[in-house]
Design an enzyme around this catalytic site. Structure first.
Site, PDB file in Angstrom:
ATOM      1  N   ASN A   1       0.865  -1.166   0.000  1.00  0.00           N
ATOM      2  CA  ASN A   1       0.000   0.000   0.000  1.00  0.00           C
ATOM      3  C   ASN A   1       0.907   1.223   0.000  1.00  0.00           C
ATOM      4  O   ASN A   1       1.395   1.644   1.037  1.00  0.00           O
ATOM      5  CB  ASN A   1      -0.882  -0.030   1.244  1.00  0.00           C
ATOM      6  CG  ASN A   1      -1.879   1.095   1.266  1.00  0.00           C
ATOM      7  OD1 ASN A   1      -1.748   2.068   0.528  1.00  0.00           O
ATOM      8  ND2 ASN A   1      -2.880   0.964   2.104  1.00  0.00           N
TER       9      ASN A   1
ATOM     10  N   ASP B   1      -7.520   5.013  -9.438  1.00  0.00           N
ATOM     11  CA  ASP B   1      -8.932   4.872  -9.080  1.00  0.00           C
ATOM     12  C   ASP B   1      -9.530   6.273  -8.893  1.00  0.00           C
ATOM     13  O   ASP B   1      -9.021   7.064  -8.106  1.00  0.00           O
ATOM     14  CB  ASP B   1      -9.020   4.061  -7.783  1.00  0.00           C
ATOM     15  CG  ASP B   1     -10.374   3.447  -7.584  1.00  0.00           C
ATOM     16  OD1 ASP B   1     -11.335   3.983  -8.145  1.00  0.00           O
ATOM     17  OD2 ASP B   1     -10.468   2.435  -6.874  1.00  0.00           O
TER      18      ASP B   1
END
Lengths: 416, 354
Positions: free
Chosen positions: B230, B253
């Site tokens: 991440n 995204d």
């Protein structure tokens, strides 16, 4: 291994590595307690010149004036709301001109320490987890549970001309991670923030900080669990200071915060066992033993008088009513700034009647004088604080079945 | 790696005595199961005997032979993928090693992995607690594991004489299926590049893809690698201050809802961290096909005091810029559909003292 002695002597204002102590206590015993609500630890803070002591229990601030040897009542801002939920952080700046308090009620209150008036109430968007006052007393920074650090200017002229925008401005952010502690470096060139994702971030505190603090000086990376506390240490004769940090991985680490370099690690967890057998062997810092059932939830060192103030207690205990929240204060004396004036006496815990302010202070700050008797309640409080803090800071690991269940019930799956 | 195989459950009338799935965990992890009641009528396949489970392209039949798909309501085809997402749970070591072996064997043979076995959800929650291993600090990041060609055993991280050890210089944040890395690799053969991707299966795919490319083109594609991480949370765990010269954020995204804006990979606060990882003069490349997100990324970068726009003339000369829209899978999809792209390229500048 001098860390532990130094952390106490040089740190000035050192919060308890409460979580560290607790982790050490229970080692690997996993506690899977489902707490009804969040429990906040009782907090203690001391004026930099030991003029006053403040204890926060739940939403209540208890104050004692050590100079005048009398209790003080705070005068709240009539226009703003008062604290209504657990206070999570209290902080005197280095100048001692102000006291800041903040917590779960999303309010940051700034108190003027000569008149004890609330001079400013700032409402935050999220619950506040840490608060700090810059050394010049010009800025108050606070961090919320979403990892954003906000700044409020306290300048007189600043306040006059910008009475309108009393709102805090975000200056930096840890990505959606709870910030556990916030502190300015003694020269006010940097602002340090620690989070539950093992990070300590050192950010350059700019000249015009209300525009944001974007330049990161370093990250202190090495902890393997949440960072519960840290303190700057600037020994005389050193060009720049050091940083100590305590973490849930049961270590205390020493950093060169300018470069982010890890200089030393003290495995507190591993040392506990060996110390019990070897007593005070050379190479280890002197160890002070408290009573078996006393686990401080917060502690602070007064660098002036070398006294360590500790408090044990909790707020919002599900079993107890708000009025009888147990709190217990202990004071230790005899810490030394450096080893040269070490006179061979180990620090000692003061008896209740030896505590500065004596019975009056204790009954004011503890709620009643005879709390020593309520051991069971205190132990329950300490246990609840531990469980609650763990719940908040450790990474959530769900059981396999629970994950499968969640996946099965997911409603965003495409049906064909 | 035989990540998934399709299982057809052939007889609708047999549903009454179909039992709930009793697969071993390994099975559930690696094979997706499809229930297709009408499959037996298809001409292309011989009708299966009632109640039998047939396997299409199962590489290792013996291991999965006992599975019976779970009963599903409704008459239409349903597919439920047991393989999706998080494989970061404890797995039986047997399954791990045998799959890894197969994967190794396959990629050594130089066959590219097939994307359809690595389907994953398009979104992944960057806020959830992560349980994959993360280097404690950049020093803990093992380059020799990722770039064995540049770190031959015994050299201990020193590539030539007393030169400082080679470090990763390009980072592709959210590398997806790795199109950009593969495109960049021949352009900068001596520059180490790292892709970072949150979705486990996609990372697996990129890993296989790189291994296969290395096997079929010896001496090439040795400078690219991928990690599952991440990057919004752990970027400083991988890169030191000023280590990177280029960072890529391609087709991230969009997170349209306002309450989800904090999940966007470009945000004023995260840009502080990107500026920390980039050297002064290092360039951040962003591109998207969503106009709203394009505006957002541009304004975040524009308002940030540590970033300045790269002039258009310079972009014309930059060979990397052309790859932004052409190299990635996402970019090709946009081009196929005749979509528009929105690009913002900025440079890390020194803070001006006021």
């Amino acid at each position: 291994m001098e860390e532990t002695t130094e952390i106490v002597s040089d740190g000035g204002d050192e919060a308890a590595p409460a979580a560290v102590t607790m982790d050490v206590e229970n080692g690997l015993i996993e506690e899977e307690k489902n707490m009804d609500g969040e429990v906040a630890p009782a907090l203690i803070s001391i004026h930099p010149f030991e003029k006053s002591v403040v204890v926060a229990v739940g939403s209540e601030l208890r104050l004692f004036n050590l100079e005048g040897n009398c209790s003080v009542s705070l005068i709240d801002d009539p226009s703003g709301p008062s604290h209504s939920d657990a206070i999570r952080s209290i902080n005197f700046g280095a100048s001692g001109k102000f006291l800041a308090s903040a917590g779960d009620d999303k309010l940051v209150k700034i108190w003027e320490t000569s008149s004890w008036h609330c001079i400013r109430t700032v409402s935050a968007d999220k619950r506040v987890s840490a608060v700090a006052i810059s050394h010049s007393g010009r800025y108050v920074a606070f961090a919320d549970k979403f990892g954003v650090v906000w700044l409020v200017g306290l300048d007189e002229d600043d306040a006059k001309q910008t009475k309108v925008d009393k709102k805090a401005v975000p200056i930096l952010g840890h990505y959606c991670s709870i910030i556990t502690r916030l502190e300015f470096s003694p020269d006010e060139r940097f602002i340090a923030s620690a989070d539950r994702d093992f990070k300590i971030r050192i950010t350059v505190f700019p000249k015009l900080p209300l525009k944001g603090a974007h330049e990161i000086q370093s990250f202190c990376l090495g902890h393997k669990d949440f960072v519960s506390c840290f303190a700057f240490a600037c020994p005389l004769g050193c060009a720049h200071g050091f940083l100590f940090s305590g973490s849930g991985d049961s270590t205390v680490r020493l950093w060169d915060f300018i470069s982010g370099l890890l200089l030393a690690t003290c495995e507190v967890g591993a040392m506990v066992g060996s110390l019990q057998y070897n007593g005070t062997e050379d190479g280890y810092p002197p160890v002070v033993t408290l009573e078996d059932n006393y686990f401080p939830t917060s502690m602070v060192l007064s660098s002036l008088t070398q006294r360590l103030w500790m408090v044990m207690g909790a707020s919002n205990l599900p079993t107890l009513s708000a009025t009888q929240l147990p709190t217990r204060i202990r004071v230790m004396s005899g810490f030394h700034k450096d080893s040269s004036d070490y006179n061979g006496h180990d620090p000692i815990t003061l008896e209740d009647n030896e505590v500065p302010g004596g019975k009056k202070l204790l009954s004011e700050l503890q709620g009643s004088f005879d709390v020593a008797m309520e051991e069971a309640a205190l132990a329950a409080a300490a246990g609840a604080v531990k469980a609650s803090m763990r719940n908040m800071l450790i990474k959530k690991e769900y059981a396999l079945e629970r994950r499968e269940m969640r996946k099965r019930n997911r409603n965003d799956r495409k049906l064909r | 790696m035989p990540m998934a195989a399709t299982l057809v459950f052939a007889n609708p009338s047999d549903r009454s005595n179909a039992e709930p799935a009793r697969f071993g965990r390994d099975f559930a992890l690696f094979y997706s199961i499809r229930y297709e009641p009408n499959r037996s009528s298809s001409a292309s396949k011989p009708p299966s005997p009632p109640g039998r489970v047939s396997f299409l392209s199962v590489p290792d039949r013996g291991r999965v032979a006992r599975g019976i798909p779970r009963e599903h309501p409704g008459n239409h085809s349903l597919s439920f993928a047991l393989t999706t997402a998080s494989q970061n749970r404890p797995r039986s070591t047997v399954a791990m090693s045998s799959n890894a072996d197969t994967a190794q064997a396959k990629s050594r043979s130089g066959r590219l992995p097939r994307k359809r076995f690595y389907r994953a959800r398009a979104h992944s929650n960057p806020l959830s607690d992560s349980h994959f291993p993360i280097p404690i600090s950049p020093a803990d990041f093992d380059c020799s594991h990722h770039y064995p060609y540049f770190f031959p055993p015994g050299s201990e991280g020193r590539s030539d004489g007393d030169a400082p050890p080679r470090k990763v210089r390009f980072a592709d944040i959210g590398c997806g299926f790795g199109g950009l890395l593969v495109g960049l690799s021949p352009l900068f053969p001596d520059t180490l590049m790292l892709g970072m991707e949150l979705r486990d299966k996609v990372t697996e795919y990129v890993k296989e893809r790189i291994l296969a490319l290395r096997a079929s083109n010896p001496g090439h594609y040795e400078n690219i690698s991928v990690v599952r991480t991440n990057s919004m949370k752990y970027l400083p765990n991988y890169f030191e201050k000023g280590q990177l010269s280029k960072m890529f954020f391609l087709f991230p995204d969009p997170h349209f809802k306002e309450k989800n804006h904090r999940r966007r990979v470009i945000s004023p606060q995260l840009l502080d961290e990107y500026a920390y990882a980039l050297e002064v003069g290092g360039i951040i490349y962003t591109i998207t096909d969503v106009e709203e997100l394009g505006d957002w990324m541009r304004s975040c970068l524009e308002d940030h005091p540590l970033f300045g726009a790269v002039p258009e003339e310079e972009l014309e000369l930059d060979p990397v810029v052309k790859l932004l829209s052409s190299a990635t899978e996402e970019g090709q999809k946009v081009a196929r559909n005749g979509g528009q792209t929105f690009r913002a390229v900025y440079r890390h500048i020194k803070l001006e003292e006021e």
